[in-house]
Each structure stands twice: as structure tokens, then as C-alpha cells.
Write an enzyme that holds these catalytic residues in place. Structure first.
Site, PDB file in Angstrom:
ATOM      1  N   TYR A 199       1.572 -12.100 -55.240  1.00 15.05           N
ATOM      2  CA  TYR A 199       1.003 -13.355 -55.726  1.00 15.05           C
ATOM      3  C   TYR A 199       0.354 -14.115 -54.566  1.00 15.05           C
ATOM      4  O   TYR A 199       0.951 -14.992 -53.950  1.00 15.05           O
ATOM      5  CB  TYR A 199       2.080 -14.201 -56.415  1.00 15.05           C
ATOM      6  CG  TYR A 199       2.569 -13.569 -57.700  1.00 15.05           C
ATOM      7  CD1 TYR A 199       1.949 -13.857 -58.915  1.00 15.05           C
ATOM      8  CD2 TYR A 199       3.619 -12.655 -57.700  1.00 15.05           C
ATOM      9  CE1 TYR A 199       2.369 -13.253 -60.095  1.00 15.05           C
ATOM     10  CE2 TYR A 199       4.046 -12.043 -58.872  1.00 15.05           C
ATOM     11  CZ  TYR A 199       3.423 -12.353 -60.062  1.00 15.05           C
ATOM     12  OH  TYR A 199       3.838 -11.759 -61.229  1.00 15.05           O
ATOM     13  N   TYR A 225      12.493 -17.355 -60.246  1.00 19.90           N
ATOM     14  CA  TYR A 225      11.338 -16.481 -60.482  1.00 19.90           C
ATOM     15  C   TYR A 225      10.779 -16.082 -59.108  1.00 19.90           C
ATOM     16  O   TYR A 225       9.607 -16.271 -58.801  1.00 19.90           O
ATOM     17  CB  TYR A 225      10.259 -17.186 -61.319  1.00 19.90           C
ATOM     18  CG  TYR A 225      10.780 -17.806 -62.594  1.00 19.90           C
ATOM     19  CD1 TYR A 225      10.956 -17.046 -63.757  1.00 19.90           C
ATOM     20  CD2 TYR A 225      11.122 -19.159 -62.646  1.00 19.90           C
ATOM     21  CE1 TYR A 225      11.427 -17.621 -64.932  1.00 19.90           C
ATOM     22  CE2 TYR A 225      11.600 -19.735 -63.812  1.00 19.90           C
ATOM     23  CZ  TYR A 225      11.746 -18.975 -64.945  1.00 19.90           C
ATOM     24  OH  TYR A 225      12.218 -19.558 -66.104  1.00 19.90           O
ATOM     25  N   ASP A 247      15.533 -13.453 -60.151  1.00 22.23           N
ATOM     26  CA  ASP A 247      14.419 -12.814 -60.858  1.00 22.23           C
ATOM     27  C   ASP A 247      15.002 -11.778 -61.809  1.00 22.23           C
ATOM     28  O   ASP A 247      16.120 -11.305 -61.621  1.00 22.23           O
ATOM     29  CB  ASP A 247      13.444 -12.141 -59.868  1.00 22.23           C
ATOM     30  CG  ASP A 247      12.050 -11.959 -60.460  1.00 22.23           C
ATOM     31  OD1 ASP A 247      11.160 -12.767 -60.150  1.00 22.23           O
ATOM     32  OD2 ASP A 247      11.866 -11.013 -61.253  1.00 22.23           O
ATOM     33  N   ASP A 297       8.869 -21.120 -60.311  1.00 22.78           N
ATOM     34  CA  ASP A 297       7.529 -20.520 -60.382  1.00 22.78           C
ATOM     35  C   ASP A 297       7.500 -19.473 -61.489  1.00 22.78           C
ATOM     36  O   ASP A 297       7.373 -18.273 -61.231  1.00 22.78           O
ATOM     37  CB  ASP A 297       7.161 -19.898 -59.019  1.00 22.78           C
ATOM     38  CG  ASP A 297       5.740 -19.358 -58.994  1.00 22.78           C
ATOM     39  OD1 ASP A 297       4.926 -19.773 -59.839  1.00 22.78           O
ATOM     40  OD2 ASP A 297       5.444 -18.519 -58.124  1.00 22.78           O
ATOM     41  N   CYS A 337       1.610 -21.564 -64.174  1.00 26.02           N
ATOM     42  CA  CYS A 337       0.376 -20.778 -63.971  1.00 26.02           C
ATOM     43  C   CYS A 337      -0.270 -20.493 -65.319  1.00 26.02           C
ATOM     44  O   CYS A 337      -1.058 -19.563 -65.456  1.00 26.02           O
ATOM     45  CB  CYS A 337       0.668 -19.493 -63.210  1.00 26.02           C
ATOM     46  SG  CYS A 337       1.778 -18.382 -64.064  1.00 26.02           S
TER      47      CYS A 337
HETATM   48  N1  SAH Z   1       7.174 -17.017 -56.812  1.00 28.47           N
HETATM   49  C1  SAH Z   1       6.744 -15.639 -56.774  1.00 28.47           C
HETATM   50  C2  SAH Z   1       5.936 -15.237 -57.985  1.00 28.47           C
HETATM   51  C3  SAH Z   1       6.637 -15.417 -59.309  1.00 28.47           C
HETATM   52  S1  SAH Z   1       5.930 -14.537 -60.621  1.00 28.47           S
HETATM   53  C4  SAH Z   1       6.015 -15.386 -55.459  1.00 28.47           C
HETATM   54  O1  SAH Z   1       5.826 -16.335 -54.686  1.00 28.47           O
HETATM   55  O2  SAH Z   1       5.638 -14.261 -55.190  1.00 28.47           O
HETATM   56  C5  SAH Z   1       7.093 -14.701 -61.887  1.00 28.47           C
HETATM   57  C6  SAH Z   1       8.349 -13.870 -61.747  1.00 28.47           C
HETATM   58  O3  SAH Z   1       9.222 -14.231 -62.809  1.00 28.47           O
HETATM   59  C7  SAH Z   1       8.186 -12.372 -61.844  1.00 28.47           C
HETATM   60  O4  SAH Z   1       8.692 -11.777 -60.667  1.00 28.47           O
HETATM   61  C8  SAH Z   1       9.061 -11.932 -63.053  1.00 28.47           C
HETATM   62  O5  SAH Z   1       9.794 -10.737 -62.804  1.00 28.47           O
HETATM   63  C9  SAH Z   1      10.008 -13.093 -63.169  1.00 28.47           C
HETATM   64  N2  SAH Z   1      10.568 -13.406 -64.494  1.00 28.47           N
HETATM   65  C10 SAH Z   1       9.933 -13.435 -65.687  1.00 28.47           C
HETATM   66  N3  SAH Z   1      10.756 -13.880 -66.653  1.00 28.47           N
HETATM   67  C11 SAH Z   1      11.958 -14.136 -66.063  1.00 28.47           C
HETATM   68  C12 SAH Z   1      13.206 -14.636 -66.535  1.00 28.47           C
HETATM   69  N4  SAH Z   1      13.377 -14.984 -67.802  1.00 28.47           N
HETATM   70  N5  SAH Z   1      14.214 -14.799 -65.642  1.00 28.47           N
HETATM   71  C13 SAH Z   1      14.030 -14.448 -64.338  1.00 28.47           C
HETATM   72  N6  SAH Z   1      12.861 -13.987 -63.853  1.00 28.47           N
HETATM   73  C14 SAH Z   1      11.839 -13.832 -64.687  1.00 28.47           C
END
Ligand code: SAH
Length: 394
Positions: A199, A225, A247, A297, A337
């Protein structure tokens, strides 16, 4: 050259240089997938050259509003040159960056990221798909690189009637790479990582977070996340004593833990939890845990405005729980996002979460995607990532 006639009054958004025309605006005319067509108003006035997409709701994506412009290999060469020149002027603290950001760079549907010596491209619309070989040659020539991996596996391809496709378009070798972001080293796999691998849009916000953690002396940090732990590494670099990454992707978390070690931090300062964030927040509250800083996030809860209401509830819920888990004076770095959630709506959602918690906060910063993911004046849909850095009042 085929022509498309629009319905009466439907020329306005193109006249404002918005690059999309929806199916319902078309009066007559058509073309093959990705074919360049001449788009005219109801009265027959030239509006733009566009790529025709027979299957998509977005039936036309404008290439150029200049009647004298030919849409050929030289056109793509020039658009790519302009995008690369813009990136050269930006202050980017990384060897990984977005080179082409679709509509904002006049190349609707095309995403190209650079990770060190490797390019990763996503062809998300029939127009750029049709011009793929010209685009690929031009990218290789202009960057001087020889490795280009395709990640055309986003769901939007289906809406365009395109099959998913991934693999090397040029060059070969390891898809596992290490990049240098700020003063950190981070690894990714361009074949298996999310999106093109990482990301990149949060690059500047990770640095902001490291600085804020240091400045406000945050010791206990919760990164929700977390994906591969970019914000977790930032927190450790900012002096956090203990960071929890949450995550639902086990491979992403394994990489987050690897990143802690790769950057020379004591592994005992970091904990990776493979779990649902909402449940984890509730569990931590029940357990009486408290944090000095929390990052939220989440993935795109609202891809379009139609999903906004349900998404708003989901955003509000996690933000409310995060406010409760923060100590007075703690930091909340909260993001959306979702293209379907405008910045003012996101602000209202966070305000509502604060009211319910109950908690008040000072908005220290309003943030967006890093500038290599540009927004243009004519294309408000490009504004997808927004964030608030909030200091909880004591
Ligand atoms: N902050 C990160 C990007 C986050 S993207 C960075 O800086 O790189 C969103 C993330 O949320 C993904 O990795 C996905 O696996 C996770 N995700 C999606 N739904 C989720 C849930 N219900 N609980 C935990 N993680 C989740």
C-alpha cells in the site's frame, strides 16, 4: 473512425473534462472493446476521443479532449512521459512509488507501481488493455527497467469483460523484493501481495505516524488492519514499547513480524494477531486494555456511494471502539479508502463515533494519499483515501 452521439444535455461532464461517460448518456453508436471512438454531443459537436467499453457501466473513458490529437503509440508515450516527469519532481522518500495513477494521469484504468528495479502494472479497463503492448514498450524504454510484472487481477476487470491475468510481461525472476521506505526496509511479493504488492498510498502517513508517536510519547500502540505492518514498524521507529498488529491475513502478519526483525527491533516489542478487528477491539476493551495510539486502516467498506450507509455504520463502530480503547491524550489515526465515502461524510462518521464512545478529540491533521497517487481537479472520484489524526481530549 466510429462516432458516438450522446443524449441531449449529457455533454456537460465531458466539457468539464471529467473522463467518464455512463451507459445511460449514450444516444447511438458503438465499437469494439477498447476501440478509440469520436464522442459527440447531441448537436454533433466534438467532445473527446475515448475508449469504448461495450460491457461496462462506464461505457466511455476519455483519452483526449483535443480534436487534433491522434490516439496512437506516440500518444501513450507522451502520457507516460508526463506522468514520469511529474513523479521526478515529487519528494518521495522511497524507491517504491506509483508511476501511473489511472485517470489522474490521463490513462484511465492503468496503474503502474515501481518497486526498486521492478515495475508492476494493472490493466483495469479495455482501453488500456487494447494498447497494452505499446504501453509496456514505452514503460520499459522510459524507465530503463527490464522487469515488468502484470497484476491484472482486480475485480474491476470483470466489469469490463476482461479475464484476470497475472505474470511477467517482461523479464523474469524473483517476485519477492525489498524496498526502502523512509529509513525502513520492507519486503513484499509482487505476485501474491495485495493490489500490486504493497500500500504505497500510505507512505507519507506512516512517516507522520512515526513522528506523532515520538512527539506525543505513545508507548502502547494498536495497528488495526495492519497488512504487512508498515504502521507497526513506524510506531516502533517512533519509540513505541509495544505494538500489536491485527489483520485477518496470516501471510501479511508473518511479513509484519519479519519486518520488525528486518528493521532491527526487538521481536518481543511486537505481537501479531490473526483476527477480525471488530472482535479484537471488543475483546481488548473487555480485558481492560488501553492504548496510547491506534491506527484504523480498514479495507474499502464502500466501493461506491450505494454502499455508503452500511459502510458508515461499520466505520462508526470501529472508531467508537477505538475511542474507548484510547487513553485521554491518546492518538487515533483513522482512515477510509472508500471512494463512496466523501471526506466530509467520513468526518461526520468519526464525530458520531466520538459522541457514542463518548469522547472528544482535536483534529491534528487531515490527510490523503501520497502525492504519487495524485488527485486532479476534474476527477473528484480520484479522492479515495482520507484520514484524520485525532488527539483524544482528556
Ligand atoms: N495499513 C496497511 C494497509 C491495510 S489494507 C498498510 O499500511 O500497509 C487492509 C487490511 O485489512 C488488509 O491487510 C486485510 O487483510 C485486512 N482486513 C480486511 N478485513 C479485515 C477484518 N475484518 N479484520 C482484520 N483485518 C482485515
Amino acid at each position: 473512425m466510429k462516432s458516438i452521439r450522446l443524449r441531449a444535455g449529457k455533454e456537460r461532464s465531458l466539457q468539464r473534462r471529467h473522463p467518464w461517460v455512463f451507459e445511460s448518456s449514450l444516444q447511438k453508436g458503438g465499437g469494439d472493446p477498447g476501440e478509440t471512438v469520436r464522442v459527440e454531443s447531441h448537436e454533433g459537436q466534438f467532445l473527446c476521443w475515448a475508449a469504448f467499453s461495450p460491457r461496462s457501466q462506464i461505457r466511455l473513458r476519455a483519452w483526449s479532449f483535443d480534436e487534433g490529437q491522434r490516439i496512437d503509440a506516440a500518444f501513450f508515450e507522451a502520457r507516460i512521459a508526463e506522468a514520469l516527469a511529474m513523479r521526478k519532481r515529487l519528494p518521495i522518500a522511497s524507491d517504491a512509488l506509483r508511476l501511473i495513477h489511472g485517470e489522474a494521469d490521463g490513462l484511465p484504468g492503468l496503474i503502474v507501481d515501481r518497486y526498486g528495479d521492478t515495475l508492476v502494472a494493472q490493466f483495469g479497463a479495455v482501453g488500456v488493455e487494447r494498447w497494452k503492448s505499446a504501453i509496456v514498450s514505452s514503460l520499459l524504454k522510459q524507465t530503463g527497467l527490464s522487469r515488468l510484472y502484470e497484476r491484472s487481477d482486480a475485480s474491476a476487470r470483470g466489469l469490463e469483460g476482461l479475464e484476470e491475468r497475472t505474470g511477467w510481461l517482461h523479464g523474469e525472476g524473483a517476485t519477492e523484493l525489498t524496498i526502502a521506505e523512509h529509513q525502513w526496509r520492507l519486503s513484499l511479493d509482487v505476485a501474491t501481495g495485495h493490489k500490486t504488492g504493497y500500500y504505497l498510498d500510505q507512505r507519507d502517513n506512516r512517516k507522520r505516524f512515526a513522528d506523532a508517536v515520538r512527539h506525543y510519547g505513545c508507548k502502547r500502540v494498536l495497528n488495526c488492519y495492519s497488512y504487512t505492518g508498515g504502521f507497526s514498524v513506524a510506531a516502533l521507529a517512533g519509540g513505541a514499547e509495544r505494538v500489536i498488529s491485527v489483520d485477518s491475513s496470516a501471510p501479511a502478519l508473518a511479513r509484519a513480524s519479519a519486518h520488525v526483525a528486518l528493521n532491527g527491533f526487538e521481536p518481543g516489542r511486537h505481537e501479531a494477531r490473526d483476527a477480525d478487528v471488530n472482535q479484537t477491539l471488543r475483546g481488548l476493551l473487555e480485558a481492560g486494555e488501553r492504548f496510547d495510539a491506534i491506527v484504523l486502516d480498514p479495507p474499502k467498506f464502500a466501493p461506491t456511494v450505494a454502499h455508503a450507509e452500511r459502510a458508515a455504520r461499520a466505520y462508526k463502530d470501529i472508531n467508537r471502539l477505538a475511542f474507548k480503547l484510547l487513553v485521554p491524550g491518546g492518538l487515533l489515526f483513522t482512515f477510509s479508502c472508500s471512494g463512496g465515502i466523501a471526506p466530509d461524510l467520513f468526518h461526520k462518521i468519526v464525530a458520531g463515533a466520538g459522541l457514542d464512545a463518548p469522547a472528544d478529540g482535536y483534529i491534528l491533521e487531515r490527510v490523503a494519499a501520497a502525492p504519487d497517487h495524485p488527485q486532479t481537479i476534474c476527477f473528484p472520484e480520484g479522492e479515495y483515501l482520507k484520514g484524520l489524526l485525532v488527539l483524544k481530549r482528556g
